[in-house]
Design an enzyme around this catalytic site. Structure first.
Site, mmCIF file in Angstrom:
data_model
loop_
_atom_site.group_PDB
_atom_site.id
_atom_site.type_symbol
_atom_site.label_atom_id
_atom_site.label_comp_id
_atom_site.label_asym_id
_atom_site.label_seq_id
_atom_site.Cartn_x
_atom_site.Cartn_y
_atom_site.Cartn_z
ATOM 1 N N VAL A 80 1.649 72.047 3.622
ATOM 2 C CA VAL A 80 1.203 71.929 2.229
ATOM 3 C C VAL A 80 -0.227 72.424 2.017
ATOM 4 O O VAL A 80 -0.611 72.757 0.899
ATOM 5 C CB VAL A 80 1.304 70.471 1.697
ATOM 6 C CG1 VAL A 80 2.738 70.023 1.577
ATOM 7 C CG2 VAL A 80 0.492 69.500 2.552
ATOM 8 N N TYR A 169 -8.784 59.002 5.039
ATOM 9 C CA TYR A 169 -7.523 58.653 4.373
ATOM 10 C C TYR A 169 -7.800 58.035 2.996
ATOM 11 O O TYR A 169 -7.206 58.425 1.988
ATOM 12 C CB TYR A 169 -6.725 57.688 5.260
ATOM 13 C CG TYR A 169 -5.342 57.380 4.738
ATOM 14 C CD1 TYR A 169 -4.352 58.363 4.715
ATOM 15 C CD2 TYR A 169 -5.006 56.111 4.272
ATOM 16 C CE1 TYR A 169 -3.071 58.091 4.245
ATOM 17 C CE2 TYR A 169 -3.732 55.822 3.798
ATOM 18 C CZ TYR A 169 -2.764 56.818 3.789
ATOM 19 O OH TYR A 169 -1.500 56.543 3.318
HETATM 20 P P1 NAD Z 1 5.424 59.843 8.192
HETATM 21 O O1 NAD Z 1 4.305 60.171 9.121
HETATM 22 O O2 NAD Z 1 6.527 59.009 8.701
HETATM 23 O O3 NAD Z 1 6.020 61.169 7.551
HETATM 24 C C1 NAD Z 1 5.162 62.150 7.020
HETATM 25 C C2 NAD Z 1 5.896 63.466 6.961
HETATM 26 O O4 NAD Z 1 4.983 64.455 6.452
HETATM 27 C C3 NAD Z 1 6.367 63.977 8.321
HETATM 28 O O5 NAD Z 1 7.683 64.458 8.210
HETATM 29 C C4 NAD Z 1 5.404 65.107 8.648
HETATM 30 O O6 NAD Z 1 5.963 66.117 9.484
HETATM 31 C C5 NAD Z 1 5.102 65.637 7.251
HETATM 32 N N1 NAD Z 1 3.844 66.382 7.184
HETATM 33 C C6 NAD Z 1 2.652 66.075 7.758
HETATM 34 N N2 NAD Z 1 1.745 67.034 7.502
HETATM 35 C C7 NAD Z 1 2.367 67.967 6.732
HETATM 36 C C8 NAD Z 1 1.953 69.181 6.128
HETATM 37 N N3 NAD Z 1 0.699 69.647 6.304
HETATM 38 N N4 NAD Z 1 2.833 69.879 5.384
HETATM 39 C C9 NAD Z 1 4.111 69.426 5.231
HETATM 40 N N5 NAD Z 1 4.569 68.284 5.784
HETATM 41 C C10 NAD Z 1 3.700 67.560 6.526
HETATM 42 O O7 NAD Z 1 4.715 59.109 6.938
HETATM 43 P P2 NAD Z 1 5.321 58.180 5.773
HETATM 44 O O8 NAD Z 1 4.965 56.774 6.059
HETATM 45 O O9 NAD Z 1 6.709 58.558 5.480
HETATM 46 O O10 NAD Z 1 4.340 58.619 4.600
HETATM 47 C C11 NAD Z 1 4.754 59.372 3.482
HETATM 48 C C12 NAD Z 1 3.690 59.216 2.420
HETATM 49 O O11 NAD Z 1 3.575 57.830 2.078
HETATM 50 C C13 NAD Z 1 2.292 59.656 2.863
HETATM 51 O O12 NAD Z 1 1.663 60.329 1.792
HETATM 52 C C14 NAD Z 1 1.575 58.341 3.139
HETATM 53 O O13 NAD Z 1 0.194 58.453 2.958
HETATM 54 C C15 NAD Z 1 2.204 57.458 2.091
HETATM 55 N N6 NAD Z 1 2.154 56.029 2.341
HETATM 56 C C16 NAD Z 1 2.636 55.520 3.504
HETATM 57 C C17 NAD Z 1 2.587 54.142 3.699
HETATM 58 C C18 NAD Z 1 3.160 53.509 4.937
HETATM 59 O O14 NAD Z 1 2.928 52.315 5.147
HETATM 60 N N7 NAD Z 1 3.912 54.207 5.758
HETATM 61 C C19 NAD Z 1 2.053 53.301 2.706
HETATM 62 C C20 NAD Z 1 1.577 53.876 1.531
HETATM 63 C C21 NAD Z 1 1.639 55.242 1.347
#
Ligand code: NAD
Length: 255
Positions: A80, A169
């Protein structure tokens, strides 16, 4: 076979809001965690899903798993933070579908470290992925999104509070929430909806891999957050939800 409750939901949507049947939706970071769950839930509601991820093989595996559920999903490569790749992704979506109905800016990364141990490269990688990435995706998606199109940004309780060892973050997630509201204000006149989904802790590799001692029971199932994404995308044409928060009952990042 689609789940019967998804069919019921799709029928309900037809009466009270916008159905997702046939909609083309790009989910960044769609190969695992919340992105994978979102692809599944939106696909169950009849949307055509583009799983765009740096981990292309994993995205392909997930697309194949979704095909087993009769979901129309494809995997495409995407960093991205790389504008050329963002352009190529939009060109591929245009060529394959001729349009885009919604974008879910979900991809995100973190590095847990005190600010003194974050080097500039860590900072820039996190900012590029979590904040510049959504900006680039929106900028180029707008060449394809029609009136009624929708952008969903996955923010976090880390967009509203702060805890130690996550400075980059927090900076990006507070920034993403600000970007989301700025876009909501700017794009409303063009009929484009923008929503920030403020999520609390989820049972995804993002937390489970970095904090092996965390109790998974205090975290929410990413499917539940994905259902919130479906809810905001299914609002009637004349209604937009600019921000929604979805928290687990027990995790403590929000009082
Ligand atoms: P995850 O690490 O399980 O999955 C993230 C995905 O993003 C992975 O498939 C990874 O390969 C992909 N990714 C990473 N860098 C990338 C890039 N440069 N281009 C394209 N794809 C890329 O994380 P998640 O927990 O599923 O998080 C998803 C979203 O939710 C994130 O934005 C995170 O900040 C947000 N979030 C997560 C939590 C939590 O507790 N897990 C809480 C609040 C918000």
């Amino acid at each position: 076979m689609r789940e019967s409750n998804a069919t019921t939901d799709a029928r309900t949507d037809a009466g009270t809001g916008t159905g997702l049947s046939g909609k083309v939706i790009v989910v960044t970071g769609g190969s695992r965690g919340l992105g994978a769950a979102t692809g599944r839930v939106l696909g169950m509601a009849g949307a055509q899903i583009v799983l765009a991820d740096v981990e292309l093989d994993r995205a392909r595996d997930h697309a194949a798993a979704l095909a087993q559920l009769d979901i129309d999903a494809i995997a495409l490569p995407l960093d991205v933070g790389d504008e050329q790749q963002v352009r190529q992704l939009m060109a591929a979506v245009r060529e394959r579908f001729g349009r885009l109905d919604a974008l879910v800016n979900n991809a995100g990364i973190d590095r847990t470290a005190p600010v003194t141990e974050l080097d500039a490269a860590d900072w820039e990688r996190i900012v590029r992925t979590n904040l510049t990435g959504p900006f680039l995706m929106v900028k180029h998606a707008l060449t394809l999104l029609p009136r009624g199109g929708h952008i969903v940004n996955i923010a976090s309780t880390a967009s509203k509070r702060a805890w130690p060892n996550a400075s980059a973050y927090h900076a990006t997630k507070w920034g993403l929430l600000g970007l989301s509201h700025a876009l909501h204000a700017e794009l409303r006149a063009s009929g484009i909806k923008v929503t920030a989904v403020v999520a609390g802790g989820m049972r995804t590799p993002f937390l489970l891999e970095r904090f092996p001692d965390i109790d998974p029971q205090v975290l929410q199932d990413p499917i539940d957050v994905a259902r919130t994404v479906r809810f905001v995308l299914s609002q009637p044409e004349a209604t937009v939800i600019p921000e929604v928060m979805v928290l687990p009952m027990r995790e403590s990042s929000w009082p």
